[in-house]
Design an enzyme around this catalytic site. Sequence first.
Site, PDB file in Angstrom:
ATOM      1  N   GLU A 279      26.868 -30.561  -7.984  1.00 53.17           N
ATOM      2  CA  GLU A 279      25.472 -30.155  -7.921  1.00 53.17           C
ATOM      3  C   GLU A 279      25.437 -28.650  -8.119  1.00 53.17           C
ATOM      4  O   GLU A 279      25.891 -27.885  -7.264  1.00 53.17           O
ATOM      5  CB  GLU A 279      24.831 -30.519  -6.587  1.00 53.17           C
ATOM      6  CG  GLU A 279      23.363 -30.124  -6.508  1.00 53.17           C
ATOM      7  CD  GLU A 279      22.782 -30.302  -5.126  1.00 53.17           C
ATOM      8  OE1 GLU A 279      22.397 -29.274  -4.516  1.00 53.17           O
ATOM      9  OE2 GLU A 279      22.730 -31.444  -4.655  1.00 53.17           O
TER      10      GLU A 279
ATOM     11  N   GLY B 124      27.515 -25.574  -6.030  1.00 55.25           N
ATOM     12  CA  GLY B 124      27.539 -24.137  -6.248  1.00 55.25           C
ATOM     13  C   GLY B 124      26.963 -23.773  -7.601  1.00 55.25           C
ATOM     14  O   GLY B 124      26.125 -24.503  -8.154  1.00 55.25           O
TER      15      GLY B 124
ATOM     16  N   TRP C  42      27.541 -21.479   0.518  1.00 55.60           N
ATOM     17  CA  TRP C  42      27.230 -20.711   1.707  1.00 55.60           C
ATOM     18  C   TRP C  42      25.802 -20.913   2.183  1.00 55.60           C
ATOM     19  O   TRP C  42      25.472 -20.597   3.321  1.00 55.60           O
ATOM     20  CB  TRP C  42      27.440 -19.213   1.439  1.00 55.60           C
ATOM     21  CG  TRP C  42      26.740 -18.730   0.192  1.00 55.60           C
ATOM     22  CD1 TRP C  42      27.273 -18.627  -1.055  1.00 55.60           C
ATOM     23  CD2 TRP C  42      25.369 -18.322   0.068  1.00 55.60           C
ATOM     24  NE1 TRP C  42      26.320 -18.184  -1.952  1.00 55.60           N
ATOM     25  CE2 TRP C  42      25.148 -17.984  -1.280  1.00 55.60           C
ATOM     26  CE3 TRP C  42      24.313 -18.201   0.980  1.00 55.60           C
ATOM     27  CZ2 TRP C  42      23.919 -17.540  -1.762  1.00 55.60           C
ATOM     28  CZ3 TRP C  42      23.088 -17.763   0.509  1.00 55.60           C
ATOM     29  CH2 TRP C  42      22.906 -17.439  -0.849  1.00 55.60           C
ATOM     30  N   ASN C  43      24.912 -21.420   1.326  1.00 55.00           N
ATOM     31  CA  ASN C  43      23.490 -21.394   1.683  1.00 55.00           C
ATOM     32  C   ASN C  43      23.111 -22.456   2.715  1.00 55.00           C
ATOM     33  O   ASN C  43      22.129 -22.299   3.432  1.00 55.00           O
ATOM     34  CB  ASN C  43      22.619 -21.524   0.433  1.00 55.00           C
ATOM     35  CG  ASN C  43      22.869 -22.805  -0.326  1.00 55.00           C
ATOM     36  OD1 ASN C  43      24.014 -23.224  -0.518  1.00 55.00           O
ATOM     37  ND2 ASN C  43      21.810 -23.438  -0.781  1.00 55.00           N
TER      38      ASN C  43
ATOM     39  N   GLU D  57      17.871 -19.291 -12.674  1.00 55.98           N
ATOM     40  CA  GLU D  57      17.732 -19.383 -11.228  1.00 55.98           C
ATOM     41  C   GLU D  57      17.776 -17.985 -10.606  1.00 55.98           C
ATOM     42  O   GLU D  57      18.688 -17.210 -10.877  1.00 55.98           O
ATOM     43  CB  GLU D  57      18.862 -20.241 -10.666  1.00 55.98           C
ATOM     44  CG  GLU D  57      18.772 -20.522  -9.191  1.00 55.98           C
ATOM     45  CD  GLU D  57      19.868 -21.471  -8.741  1.00 55.98           C
ATOM     46  OE1 GLU D  57      19.568 -22.404  -7.983  1.00 55.98           O
ATOM     47  OE2 GLU D  57      21.026 -21.289  -9.157  1.00 55.98           O
TER      48      GLU D  57
ATOM     49  N   LYS E 125      37.577 -26.159   0.587  1.00 57.44           N
ATOM     50  CA  LYS E 125      37.473 -24.717   0.417  1.00 57.44           C
ATOM     51  C   LYS E 125      36.016 -24.305   0.623  1.00 57.44           C
ATOM     52  O   LYS E 125      35.172 -24.511  -0.244  1.00 57.44           O
ATOM     53  CB  LYS E 125      37.926 -24.269  -0.976  1.00 57.44           C
ATOM     54  CG  LYS E 125      38.071 -22.726  -1.061  1.00 57.44           C
ATOM     55  CD  LYS E 125      38.044 -22.202  -2.467  1.00 57.44           C
ATOM     56  CE  LYS E 125      36.663 -21.955  -2.989  1.00 57.44           C
ATOM     57  NZ  LYS E 125      35.913 -20.871  -2.263  1.00 57.44           N
ATOM     58  N   PRO E 126      35.701 -23.729   1.783  1.00 56.75           N
ATOM     59  CA  PRO E 126      34.348 -23.225   1.977  1.00 56.75           C
ATOM     60  C   PRO E 126      34.124 -21.967   1.146  1.00 56.75           C
ATOM     61  O   PRO E 126      35.068 -21.355   0.631  1.00 56.75           O
ATOM     62  CB  PRO E 126      34.313 -22.908   3.476  1.00 56.75           C
ATOM     63  CG  PRO E 126      35.739 -22.630   3.837  1.00 56.75           C
ATOM     64  CD  PRO E 126      36.575 -23.505   2.946  1.00 56.75           C
TER      65      PRO E 126
ATOM     66  N   CYS F 236      19.176 -25.012  -2.641  1.00 56.76           N
ATOM     67  CA  CYS F 236      19.504 -25.546  -3.973  1.00 56.76           C
ATOM     68  C   CYS F 236      18.253 -25.989  -4.719  1.00 56.76           C
ATOM     69  O   CYS F 236      18.152 -25.806  -5.936  1.00 56.76           O
ATOM     70  CB  CYS F 236      20.476 -26.720  -3.844  1.00 56.76           C
ATOM     71  SG  CYS F 236      22.063 -26.279  -3.106  1.00 56.76           S
TER      72      CYS F 236
END
Length: 469
Positions: free
Chosen positions: A238, A216, A141-142, A363, A165-166, A272
């Site tokens: 990633e 993600g 989503w970012n 993170e 698939k978003p 990311c």
Amino acid sequence: MTTVDQATVRRTELSVVDPTTGEPVGTLPTAGENEVVDAVSRAHAAQAGWAATPAEQRGAYLHAMADALAGAAEELAELNRRETGKLPADCRGGIEAGIGTLRQYAELGPVHRGHSLRGNDLAADYTVTRPRGVVAALTPWNDPVAVAMGLIGAALVTGNTVVHKPSERNPHLGLRLGEVLSSALPENVLVTVTGAGDVGRMLTADERVNVYAHVGSTATGRDIARAATGTGAHVIRENGGNDALVIDETVDPAWAASQAAIGCFVNAGQICTSVERVYVHRAIADEFLTALEAEADAWTNAETPQPVVDRPHRDLVHGQVTAAVEAGAQLVTGGQLPDGPGAHYPATVLTSCTPDMEIMREETFGPVAPVQVVDSFDEGLERAADDRYGLAATVLTTRLDRALRAVNGLKVGTVKVNNVFGGAPGGAAQPHGDSGEGFGYGPELLDEMTTTSVVHLEFPQSPDNGEQR
């Protein structure tokens, strides 16, 4: 036909709230088992015909996709803003980046080539590339458009079909994006399904899916990698990062603070490769922290400050900040939950952080700059390298020898020197450690989306005299 190995999943709904205003954006149904199986079936049935389409024509289709994306840019940017809280200029910038990526792959795909090796005078070896088949693209989503266009563009131009698939955090954008792109393609070459983790698990359980391409979280990435051991799918992922910024005493502390602010606060720290931890040399630490406090306050007090994606995520960010303060970190600025609607969080600076704190080990993915003061560049480099992730890292220094030591010592996919978001167009990176596997973006992603066959070609010998003819 392959079916998923689980009970039928009851259809549920995804409800999204605007993180800027707290107002509802809308509700969409998620795909159930039948819809997921049908999506894979349609992409699987369309793949052979798409693979047989000449590469130059597939490239032309990608240019048509870019045109369609450009035509819907304002509509998609507004959906992005409402669902994720990204600033309007950043939303438009992500779409422009996505258009550029599609055009890049439209040109790179038709010239994607193999290698040759000469044998004797009448023999040669050469390689041919083939699409892997059906790609499940699971995107975040970012930066939802730019990231998706990288995976989808590389997959399609090499002859694969895609089930996309978003993220469940931007389903309206993801669904509309699929409609826009599919309008420029043959039927079922790109199929979109909406849903959360259960839909992703159904996709990765289907043995007709040949590639899992995921951007993600690390936890989801691990689940995807485990699923691939059962289906044999190729994995490109990633995942999370804990990117370090190491600041040498040779640089200007105010400039270093501006770099740290960009790395930590742009997109509310939800990139990311955002800077997640900062190591600054003691010789310039006081000046650096004073300048970074001013930078953070300017971000917080901007005319249109950006929220984080939603309140549950804000709670996670604030939880890490609170835990760090309780463990001895000092709050320089920020760190307080604001009043009012939405999911805003102030740009926050912490100092006196230690390696055992969660905020330095994991993170945060929010507008937080946790700082540890070190006594030497080498100590900062050692601290930066002591991490299970391996996405990216940045060093700020005027000394070439120290920059080269950083390149050798930081086992990450991208080492950046003197620019926290530096990088040439078309660049690719290979995440290390818990940050993922496989190349993402650039020409190397075309290799990830294809398999290679070696051909040995030689003329037969004559049965009469053994001579070649």
